[in-house]
Write a protein that holds these residues in place. Sequence first.
Motif, PDB file in Angstrom:
ATOM      1  N   GLN A   1      22.446  18.485  19.470  1.00  0.00           N
ATOM      2  CA  GLN A   1      24.613  18.687  20.053  1.00  0.00           C
ATOM      3  C   GLN A   1      24.714  17.154  19.982  1.00  0.00           C
ATOM      4  OE1 GLN A   1      25.313  21.385  23.101  1.00  0.00           O
ATOM      5  NE2 GLN A   1      26.465  19.863  23.882  1.00  0.00           N
ATOM      6  N   GLU A   2      24.211  16.034  21.023  1.00  0.00           N
ATOM      7  CA  GLU A   2      25.006  14.586  21.025  1.00  0.00           C
ATOM      8  C   GLU A   2      23.834  13.873  20.976  1.00  0.00           C
ATOM      9  OE1 GLU A   2      26.596  14.568  24.552  1.00  0.00           O
ATOM     10  OE2 GLU A   2      28.619  15.668  23.710  1.00  0.00           O
TER      11      GLU A   2
ATOM     12  N   PRO B   1      20.616  21.957  21.707  1.00  0.00           N
ATOM     13  CA  PRO B   1      21.898  22.626  21.989  1.00  0.00           C
ATOM     14  C   PRO B   1      21.232  23.799  23.446  1.00  0.00           C
ATOM     15  CG  PRO B   1      21.366  22.438  19.873  1.00  0.00           C
ATOM     16  CD  PRO B   1      20.252  21.521  20.247  1.00  0.00           C
ATOM     17  N   SER B   2      20.353  23.840  23.044  1.00  0.00           N
ATOM     18  CA  SER B   2      19.563  24.344  24.910  1.00  0.00           C
ATOM     19  C   SER B   2      20.214  23.504  26.186  1.00  0.00           C
ATOM     20  CB  SER B   2      18.146  24.591  24.704  1.00  0.00           C
ATOM     21  OG  SER B   2      17.930  23.546  24.660  1.00  0.00           O
ATOM     22  N   GLY B   3      21.003  22.924  25.950  1.00  0.00           N
ATOM     23  CA  GLY B   3      21.063  22.395  26.829  1.00  0.00           C
ATOM     24  C   GLY B   3      19.955  21.003  27.710  1.00  0.00           C
ATOM     25  N   LEU B   4      19.001  20.844  27.357  1.00  0.00           N
ATOM     26  CA  LEU B   4      17.868  20.236  27.669  1.00  0.00           C
ATOM     27  C   LEU B   4      18.388  18.658  26.704  1.00  0.00           C
ATOM     28  CD1 LEU B   4      14.693  19.966  28.516  1.00  0.00           C
ATOM     29  CD2 LEU B   4      14.691  19.577  25.419  1.00  0.00           C
ATOM     30  N   LEU B   5      18.100  17.426  28.706  1.00  0.00           N
ATOM     31  CA  LEU B   5      18.230  16.004  28.019  1.00  0.00           C
ATOM     32  C   LEU B   5      17.413  15.485  28.129  1.00  0.00           C
ATOM     33  CD1 LEU B   5      20.948  15.658  30.670  1.00  0.00           C
ATOM     34  CD2 LEU B   5      21.233  16.506  28.774  1.00  0.00           C
ATOM     35  N   GLU B   6      16.818  14.812  26.909  1.00  0.00           N
ATOM     36  CA  GLU B   6      15.733  13.997  27.365  1.00  0.00           C
ATOM     37  C   GLU B   6      16.033  12.577  26.334  1.00  0.00           C
ATOM     38  OE1 GLU B   6      12.454  16.616  25.113  1.00  0.00           O
ATOM     39  OE2 GLU B   6      13.005  16.136  24.126  1.00  0.00           O
ATOM     40  N   PHE B   7      15.011  11.304  27.471  1.00  0.00           N
ATOM     41  CA  PHE B   7      15.090   9.959  27.024  1.00  0.00           C
ATOM     42  C   PHE B   7      13.938   9.410  26.430  1.00  0.00           C
ATOM     43  CE2 PHE B   7      17.806  11.538  30.883  1.00  0.00           C
ATOM     44  CZ  PHE B   7      18.911  10.261  31.046  1.00  0.00           C
ATOM     45  N   ARG B   8      14.673   8.439  26.015  1.00  0.00           N
ATOM     46  CA  ARG B   8      13.309   7.768  24.700  1.00  0.00           C
ATOM     47  C   ARG B   8      13.936   6.524  24.934  1.00  0.00           C
ATOM     48  NH1 ARG B   8      12.845   5.731  19.565  1.00  0.00           N
ATOM     49  NH2 ARG B   8      14.380   6.302  18.619  1.00  0.00           N
ATOM     50  N   PRO B   9      13.119   5.662  25.536  1.00  0.00           N
ATOM     51  CA  PRO B   9      13.129   3.867  25.406  1.00  0.00           C
ATOM     52  C   PRO B   9      13.060   3.672  23.813  1.00  0.00           C
ATOM     53  CG  PRO B   9      10.603   4.523  25.844  1.00  0.00           C
ATOM     54  CD  PRO B   9      10.739   5.341  25.359  1.00  0.00           C
ATOM     55  N   VAL B  10      14.246   2.326  23.488  1.00  0.00           N
ATOM     56  CA  VAL B  10      13.570   2.137  22.182  1.00  0.00           C
ATOM     57  C   VAL B  10      13.858   0.177  22.111  1.00  0.00           C
ATOM     58  CG1 VAL B  10      16.039   0.605  20.122  1.00  0.00           C
ATOM     59  CG2 VAL B  10      16.017   3.238  21.952  1.00  0.00           C
TER      60      VAL B  10
END
Length: 267
Positions: A224-225, A258-267
């Motif tokens: 979604q974003e 889209p489900s609202g789940l937030l996930e972070f990933r280091p760059v």
Amino acid sequence: MADILTLVFRKFMSQPGLKKSSAADPPPPTDCGSTLLVGDHSISRSVMLLAAVTAASDLGVRVMFFTQTPIQSLPVSLQTCVPSLNPESLKKIKFSYPRTVEELLQQVASLHESMSPLPPSLIVVDRLETFLCAPGRHPGEQSCAAHLSALLCDTAAFFTEVLQQQSSSSAPCRVLVSFQSDSGPVGGLSSATDPVLDVLDRYFQVRCSLDQDRGYDAAAAGLQELWHVYLSGTGVTDDKDCEDRLGVAQEWQLSVFPSGLLEFRPV
């Protein structure tokens, strides 16, 4: 405060094979107790609530959360990320809804009057710009921002001393403030053009900038974003070499499904 944000990022990290923080693996206490979260209020509030809930549930500390907009329930994104919240841990978060910056100043100044049995270990101010730039206010946001920032930092320093004197593992007391700048994206190491943001940067040791990626990557990945999250400032350290990496920016990606789940990933 960057230590709690890093705990949040690792707790909801999507990249496999990397160690996730948990209640048994809290971040070590640091002297970096103030963080300014800069970005769109829609995503910054979700990150602020994640930090508050993580501090209360994983670290077991008290949280004071100031905002103008009443929070009737946790956002869908937070409910999705934390499906098994302990109601007792949520009781450690106290919400307050000052309407004006004068009320906010008064409430922060009187926090010490209600710190039994322990003062809060995290003070959160949501959408600082709504207090500083309220309709009908005369130009004076810079001096007001300086006054409020100094009061927040002094209050946190006082609470840190109290917690340390009581040999509490809840020390230090941290401050997390969100601010949406009128100058547009201010992520990475770019210089700020917002005069209020310039003032705030003098008081907060860490800036966490949220910049939305409006390219095709998000749609291609079914998101979604997609957001870029930058940590910068004198309070940012690298776990591998804390002494030599002061002031180095750190980057993460935040995926919103889209489900609202937030996930972070280091760059």
